[in-house]
Scaffold this motif. Sequence first.
Motif, short mmCIF file in Angstrom:
data_model
loop_
_atom_site.label_atom_id
_atom_site.label_comp_id
_atom_site.label_asym_id
_atom_site.label_seq_id
_atom_site.Cartn_x
_atom_site.Cartn_y
_atom_site.Cartn_z
N THR A 1 -2.91 2.77 -8.79
CA THR A 1 -1.68 3.52 -8.14
C THR A 1 -0.37 2.86 -8.13
N TYR B 1 0.82 -0.18 -6.52
CA TYR B 1 0.31 -0.11 -4.91
C TYR B 1 -1.32 -0.30 -5.11
N GLU B 2 -1.86 -0.73 -3.81
CA GLU B 2 -3.16 -1.09 -3.99
C GLU B 2 -3.93 0.09 -3.81
N LEU C 1 9.27 11.36 -3.61
CA LEU C 1 8.34 10.25 -3.95
C LEU C 1 6.99 10.76 -4.34
N LEU D 1 3.79 3.30 2.84
CA LEU D 1 5.03 3.80 2.24
C LEU D 1 5.30 5.40 2.73
N ARG D 2 4.03 6.05 2.37
CA ARG D 2 4.13 7.49 3.00
C ARG D 2 4.24 7.56 4.42
N THR E 1 0.96 -1.18 -0.07
CA THR E 1 -0.17 -0.03 0.01
C THR E 1 0.95 1.15 -0.11
N PHE E 2 0.51 2.29 -0.73
CA PHE E 2 1.08 3.38 -0.51
C PHE E 2 1.03 4.38 0.73
N PHE F 1 8.67 15.83 0.98
CA PHE F 1 9.01 14.70 -0.08
C PHE F 1 7.88 13.92 -0.82
N VAL F 2 6.73 13.90 -0.13
CA VAL F 2 5.77 13.01 -0.86
C VAL F 2 4.62 13.86 -1.44
N SER G 1 7.80 6.30 5.55
CA SER G 1 9.08 7.28 5.20
C SER G 1 8.75 8.56 6.15
N GLN G 2 7.61 8.92 6.27
CA GLN G 2 7.30 10.27 6.96
C GLN G 2 7.94 10.20 8.39
#
Lengths: 382, 419
Positions: B145, B136-137, B158, A281-282, A277-278, B40-41, A285-286
């Motif tokens: 995604t 990604y889901e 990112l 990841l978000r 899942t993104f 950064f995202v 990383s945060q």
Amino acid sequence: MKRKADVVIIGGGVNGVATAYALAKAGLDVVVLEKNYLSSGATGKCGAGIRQQWSTAENTELAIRSVQMFEHLSSDLGMDIEFRQGGYLIINHSEKELRQSEENVEMQKRLGLNVRLLDISEILSIVPVLDLKGIKAVGATFCPTDGHANPFLTTFAYANAARKHGATISTHTTVTGIKTKDQHVTSVKTSKGTIHTSWVVDAAGVYSKDIAKMVGIKTPNKPYRKEVLATERLQSMFEAMVISFTDGIYFSQQQEGQIVGGIPIPHEQIGLYKTPTFSFLRHMSQTLTRYVPLLRHVNMLRHWTGFYDVTPDARPILGEDRTVKGFIHCHGFSGHGFMLSPMVSKLLTEYIAYEKTSPILDRLNLDRFEGSNLTQEHSVVG
Amino acid sequence: MEVNGIPNVRTCIAPLLEGVAVRMQDRLASWPQNNTDNAFVSTVQDIDILIVGAGPAGMEAALQAATFGASVLLVDENQRVGGQLIKQTHKFFGSKEEKAGTRGISIAKDLEDQLCDDRFKDKIDVLLDATVFGFYEDDTEDRYTFGVISRKEYKSRLIKVVCRSVIFTVGAMENMLLFPGNDLPGVYGAGAVQTLMNVYGVKPGERVLMVGAGNVGLIVGYQLLQAGIKVDRVVEAAPTIGGYHVHAAKLRRCSVPIYTRHSIKEVFGADCVKGAVVVELDDHWNPIQGSEEIVTCDTVCLAVGLTPSTRLLEQIGVDMALVPEAGGYIALHDERMQTSVPRVYVAGDSSGIEEASTAMIEGKIAGAMAAKQLGYQQEKAQTAYEGFLKELKRLRAGPFGAKPRDAKQRIQRLWRKRP
Ligand SMILES: Cc1cc2nc3c(=O)[nH]c(=O)nc-3n(C[C@H](O)[C@H](O)[C@H](O)COP(=O)(O)OP(=O)(O)OC[C@H]3O[C@@H](n4cnc5c(N)ncnc54)[C@H](O)[C@@H]3O)c2cc1C
Ligand SMILES: Cc1cc2nc3c(=O)[nH]c(=O)nc-3n(C[C@H](O)[C@H](O)[C@H](O)COP(=O)(O)OP(=O)(O)OC[C@H]3O[C@@H](n4cnc5c(N)ncnc54)[C@H](O)[C@@H]3O)c2cc1C
């Protein structure tokens, strides 16, 4: 394919092969059945951290005694499993957490663990790159004998040693049914034929529920997708695993230099979802860069998913079923089944080979969920 | 290498900017110093079609999709569009309609100009120096995604990209050979040799052993000669030369021998290539004892085929199959270039190794059909599609098209046989 065995173990993860090793060493005729390859389940996806700082006595004791076994496992099994003791640093973010830590440390010390409370100034001497302000740290606990091992090598080492003691390991063999007679296990049906046996160990990880169902047992386990991220390699900076129960994060720097860690997926639902899942990841990383801002320009190299097999009290389900004789539960590890595997295999072997029971096995039996007073394990991350 | 305090920068492909501090790093990078910026995202939402890879197939796909009205994000990991074409300084071979006689680099320039055309200003976004790295889901039923890393001033950003449809035009990866010494500096893939010479203007070496006599080996061999580099010989394991006769003849006219039924056995040298051992092969492709010969060279160029890039497609879970004629495992697809997962398309070398000419038409097909599927100008898109199909058939009709024709027919058969 063998037609008869003393014990049939379902699942070629670390717990299945560790138990096979211990049983074979005790002289029993053992068969392991694995539907894919060894370590293809949670074992091959895990963080492989080894921690003794738990909130319940059972987990603490299992972990302490497992670490004692891990310390000479490489030489016992005749293969290096890369066991390393860099310690676990548990960050406290509030007064309430501090008090819970004090309580835990007291219990852990009573069980003989070398663990202590650190004040703020001591934290940076263990992990110098932490941004203590950014994560609002008020204190920590540290146990220097906690650590890490390579989950693949550990599994292969157990499997090789088990084979040396005569165990048979059949990969790419799926269990499709279990037969019982008068509430006793009699045989196991697989994609490659039937094996007669009076003992079955259900070490099928997140699929243990389906195995239990084959003999009419309902287990309360639920599957949760979990994700792990690994960065590119950097010079060695710290050895401890850093964890926080408030943020749910865990991370450490591996010997090769990469930072590896995980965190719960925001808004995750129960189920066997495999795609990464993104939102993990978000979030990861945060949070990771809040803990260690210097990692902001370090790239992620890999990212994968696996499953926790979670029970209502976050403690494993171990031992013989009270209704189906010969059916041994070995699952529900709720995200900490790698570190417990040495002791789990020892206790189950003592029970099967020598009919020796133990208070821990009694307290971790499936029948505990029938009562209303569950002792909850609180110290869970990831 | 470390650039401006940021570790692990691949300086061989990063742009050189004014005033940068470049330092050699140890085997393991030291920890970065710079930690000031935070954002950064980011997310890019509501795109119709994400196109991964801006080679000839990806650029044509973008142009078609935008022509019919779809919005497109075209992502490529290089600093400029063009894919393989920017390395290709030779004149293309083949039919006039498909730009035969034109140099690859000029085709890329022409397509780039079209992408920049005012007509497409609101339709096509090009994101360069960015890599699509994962699937990604997504919570929304009809969206996909992807995770994208975009590099700017040596820092990575990112990006979450959400799209309705995706076209993979990611090209191919070069094959490697296993032999002692293949990790010595001086052993290159043909793609790297081409990039050094034709894009950067850098000589890869002074004396080259070329391995492989397919079109790539022959063309790059000739380009090496043009750059004033000595080519000792070309060795080819097969009993016949795989590439076109015209390309082989050019090399022979410059007295470069081509040894068929020969291969490389090992490369020697302490810390760079000093020479190689070549060996003759028997009817079963086994080395013949005693036939070894030493070739003095400082560069070994491997031109031993390409394998379609399919890793992202595999991660999505499209139906794959091994089709050796197409270069390896490929994503099964129908004539519209759609894979077994709805709204996921593939085109160009990624769908089976072929040529720029056919890659462009496949790209057009994928672009038009993806736009049509999303509801854009359905009739016009269909008419265009039928035209492209005819063009493809014509291109593959000649004797040179035999292998890809077989490959594509096999893919069609496997596609129809899916459960
Ligand atoms: C992301 C993540 C991080 C983790 N981090 C840690 C950590 O830091 N420390 C720690 O101690 N633990 C950690 N864990 C938990 C740990 O991985 C597991 O508890 C442990 O590996 C469980 O081992 P197992 O042998 O019981 O099960 P598994 O490794 O899941 O093995 C079960 C096996 O059974 C097989 N199987 C299933 N059904 C059948 C069938 N019908 N027939 C035949 N075979 C079948 C499966 O293929 C599988 O290989 C983590 C887990 C995850 C997912
Ligand atoms: C030496 C040589 C000579 C040739 N001569 C001819 C000729 O004369 N005539 C002819 O028709 N053909 C020729 N070809 C073949 C032709 O170059 C290829 O068939 C064509 O370029 C394939 O186009 P493509 O768009 O599929 O892939 P490519 O041109 O390879 O483009 C793919 C692009 O995608 C990018 N990419 C990949 N993955 C990602 C990712 N995850 N994220 C972001 N970007 C990504 C790559 O960096 C690349 O820029 C030749 C090839 C070679 C090597």
